[in-house]
Design an enzyme around this catalytic site. Structure first.
Site, mmCIF file in Angstrom:
data_model
loop_
_atom_site.group_PDB
_atom_site.id
_atom_site.type_symbol
_atom_site.label_atom_id
_atom_site.label_comp_id
_atom_site.label_asym_id
_atom_site.label_seq_id
_atom_site.Cartn_x
_atom_site.Cartn_y
_atom_site.Cartn_z
ATOM 1 N N ASP A 176 -17.535 -6.665 -44.961
ATOM 2 C CA ASP A 176 -17.396 -5.671 -46.325
ATOM 3 C C ASP A 176 -16.579 -4.514 -45.803
ATOM 4 O OD1 ASP A 176 -17.359 -4.887 -48.678
ATOM 5 O OD2 ASP A 176 -19.586 -4.385 -48.881
ATOM 6 N N GLY A 177 -15.781 -4.096 -46.593
ATOM 7 C CA GLY A 177 -15.156 -2.549 -46.404
ATOM 8 C C GLY A 177 -13.676 -2.588 -46.276
ATOM 9 N N ASN A 178 -13.016 -3.688 -46.401
ATOM 10 C CA ASN A 178 -11.509 -4.088 -46.298
ATOM 11 C C ASN A 178 -10.640 -3.096 -47.199
ATOM 12 O OD1 ASN A 178 -12.136 -6.069 -44.696
ATOM 13 N ND2 ASN A 178 -11.524 -7.579 -45.985
ATOM 14 N N GLY A 179 -11.212 -3.061 -48.558
ATOM 15 C CA GLY A 179 -10.660 -2.311 -49.556
ATOM 16 C C GLY A 179 -10.740 -0.762 -49.224
ATOM 17 N N ARG A 227 -4.989 -3.207 -50.984
ATOM 18 C CA ARG A 227 -6.285 -3.863 -50.504
ATOM 19 C C ARG A 227 -6.047 -5.085 -49.779
ATOM 20 N NH1 ARG A 227 -10.743 -2.913 -53.034
ATOM 21 N NH2 ARG A 227 -11.391 -4.872 -52.749
ATOM 22 N N HIS A 261 -7.460 -6.695 -46.117
ATOM 23 C CA HIS A 261 -7.919 -8.008 -45.760
ATOM 24 C C HIS A 261 -7.217 -8.610 -44.560
ATOM 25 C CE1 HIS A 261 -10.430 -7.969 -49.298
ATOM 26 N NE2 HIS A 261 -9.241 -7.888 -50.229
ATOM 27 N N ARG A 269 -11.786 -10.542 -59.399
ATOM 28 C CA ARG A 269 -10.660 -9.590 -58.763
ATOM 29 C C ARG A 269 -9.203 -9.670 -59.185
ATOM 30 N NH1 ARG A 269 -12.435 -7.730 -52.893
ATOM 31 N NH2 ARG A 269 -14.847 -7.524 -53.247
ATOM 32 N N LEU A 309 -18.917 -23.742 -30.664
ATOM 33 C CA LEU A 309 -19.047 -22.753 -31.817
ATOM 34 C C LEU A 309 -18.913 -23.651 -33.220
ATOM 35 C CD1 LEU A 309 -19.711 -19.901 -32.796
ATOM 36 C CD2 LEU A 309 -17.344 -19.665 -32.706
ATOM 37 N N ARG A 327 -24.085 -6.802 -42.007
ATOM 38 C CA ARG A 327 -23.148 -6.703 -43.330
ATOM 39 C C ARG A 327 -22.597 -5.330 -42.689
ATOM 40 N NH1 ARG A 327 -23.508 -6.624 -49.298
ATOM 41 N NH2 ARG A 327 -21.718 -5.872 -49.829
ATOM 42 N N SER A 379 -25.724 -9.715 -51.787
ATOM 43 C CA SER A 379 -24.503 -10.309 -52.587
ATOM 44 C C SER A 379 -24.824 -11.479 -52.715
ATOM 45 C CB SER A 379 -23.364 -9.687 -52.063
ATOM 46 O OG SER A 379 -23.293 -8.049 -51.958
ATOM 47 N N GLU A 437 -33.198 -11.531 -39.442
ATOM 48 C CA GLU A 437 -33.259 -9.895 -39.456
ATOM 49 C C GLU A 437 -32.017 -9.591 -39.883
ATOM 50 O OE1 GLU A 437 -35.596 -8.267 -37.845
ATOM 51 O OE2 GLU A 437 -36.708 -9.905 -37.714
HETATM 52 C C1 FPP Z 1 -14.918 -7.537 -48.581
HETATM 53 O O1 FPP Z 1 -14.441 -6.315 -48.762
HETATM 54 C C2 FPP Z 1 -13.990 -8.545 -48.199
HETATM 55 C C3 FPP Z 1 -13.652 -9.646 -48.675
HETATM 56 C C4 FPP Z 1 -14.209 -9.959 -50.211
HETATM 57 C C5 FPP Z 1 -12.783 -10.688 -48.415
HETATM 58 C C6 FPP Z 1 -12.956 -11.152 -46.714
HETATM 59 C C7 FPP Z 1 -12.006 -11.588 -46.085
HETATM 60 C C8 FPP Z 1 -11.318 -11.437 -44.898
HETATM 61 C C9 FPP Z 1 -11.733 -10.731 -44.007
HETATM 62 C C10 FPP Z 1 -10.152 -12.478 -44.737
HETATM 63 C C11 FPP Z 1 -10.279 -13.863 -44.757
HETATM 64 C C12 FPP Z 1 -10.977 -14.430 -43.831
HETATM 65 C C13 FPP Z 1 -11.108 -15.590 -43.025
HETATM 66 C C14 FPP Z 1 -12.347 -16.046 -42.458
HETATM 67 C C15 FPP Z 1 -9.817 -16.005 -42.735
HETATM 68 P P1 FPP Z 1 -14.027 -5.651 -49.941
HETATM 69 O O2 FPP Z 1 -12.671 -6.124 -50.392
HETATM 70 O O3 FPP Z 1 -15.103 -5.978 -50.781
HETATM 71 O O4 FPP Z 1 -14.093 -4.122 -49.473
HETATM 72 P P2 FPP Z 1 -14.654 -2.856 -50.396
HETATM 73 O O5 FPP Z 1 -15.877 -3.241 -50.904
HETATM 74 O O6 FPP Z 1 -14.242 -1.625 -49.556
HETATM 75 O O7 FPP Z 1 -13.532 -2.858 -51.648
#
Ligand code: FPP
Length: 233
Positions: free
Chosen positions: A12-15, A25, A29, A63, A123, A180, A188, A199
């Site tokens: 979480d936190g890409n955005g 955004r 990702h 989204r 793995l 997380r 979620s 854990e």
């Molecule tokens: C949550 O951050 C992240 C996602 C919904 C997408 C995660 C996807 C990737 C990391 C890329 C694809 C993955 C693989 C395994 C190839 P958010 O967008 O909800 O961030 P925010 O809460 O800060 O807006």
């Protein structure tokens, strides 16, 4: 050190990472994929046999269209580009979620990568795609009822291990550690039944900034936890 057999991560936190840098955004990702690679490497280094990543929830379809399409393209790109890395490192790719509802190209890429890595066991990398724990339970219940009607399941014999054999995760052990990122404290709709005794570790770091030392910190914390599974110490 007590090492978890199965780590599942809510990335979480890409955005927010992107917003802080005035980036799209999708750029967040994209950077998140770099972290995916680092974490796979760290899992191998630490001899973790199962790693599960929550990449796209069933709710994520809500989204903006551009973001959804961008995420699918990133996924295709990852699978095409990194298949070599998976094979070289003897990583088996699995998915959980209704992947047949994904765009056809993405679905085919996934099936191809799964087939080519099915025999590896260093793995097991499971990607949760179009995943919802609640839908997973609904699907399991439907199949249980079907089997009970066909008399191939005696409903009186139904216990948790039997029910678990109807979940998407039937071939995976339950997670020992859920991580997380980005400082949120929620599951979620992720592995709700399977995480009964997991854990939970939350990191304040946004996923694109999460690195091997943050991963090691989570492992160290895990080793210090006392897992009682409902018993007393
Ligand atoms: C949550 O951050 C992240 C996602 C919904 C997408 C995660 C996807 C990737 C990391 C890329 C694809 C993955 C693989 C395994 C190839 P958010 O967008 O909800 O961030 P925010 O809460 O800060 O807006």
């Amino acid at each position: 050190m007590d090492i978890p057999k199965h780590i599942a991560i809510i990335m979480d936190g890409n955005g927010r990472w992107a917003k802080e840098r005035n980036l799209t955004r999708l750029a967040g990702h994209k950077e998140g994929i770099q972290t995916v690679k680092k974490v796979i490497e760290a899992a191998i280094k630490n001899k973790i046999p199962y790693l599960t990543l929550y990449a796209f929830s069933s709710e994520n379809w809500n989204r903006p269209k551009d973001e959804v399409n961008g995420l699918m393209s990133l996924l295709n790109h990852f699978l095409e580009k990194e298949l070599k890395l998976l094979i070289e490192n003897e990583i088996q790719l699995k998915t959980i979620g209704r992947i047949h509802e994904l765009p056809e190209k993405t679905f085919k890429c996934i099936e191809d990568a799964k087939e080519k890595t099915a025999h590896f066991d260093r793995l097991t990398l499971t990607i949760a795609l179009n995943y919802s724990s609640q839908n997973e339970i609904v699907d399991a219940v439907k199949n249980i009822v079907k089997d009970a009607k066909k008399d191939s399941l005696d409903i009186e014999q139904l216990d948790y291990p039997k029910l678990a054999s109807y979940l998407y995760t039937k071939d995976l052990p339950d997670p020992d550690l859920i991580i997380r990122t980005s400082g949120e404290y929620r599951l979620s709709n992720f592995l709700l039944l399977q995480s009964a005794y997991a854990e939970i570790y939350t990191s304040p770091i946004y996923w694109p900034d999460f690195n091997q030392s943050h991963f090691t910190k989570a492992l160290t914390q895990f080793a210090q936890r006392e897992r009682r599974f409902g018993k007393i110490s």
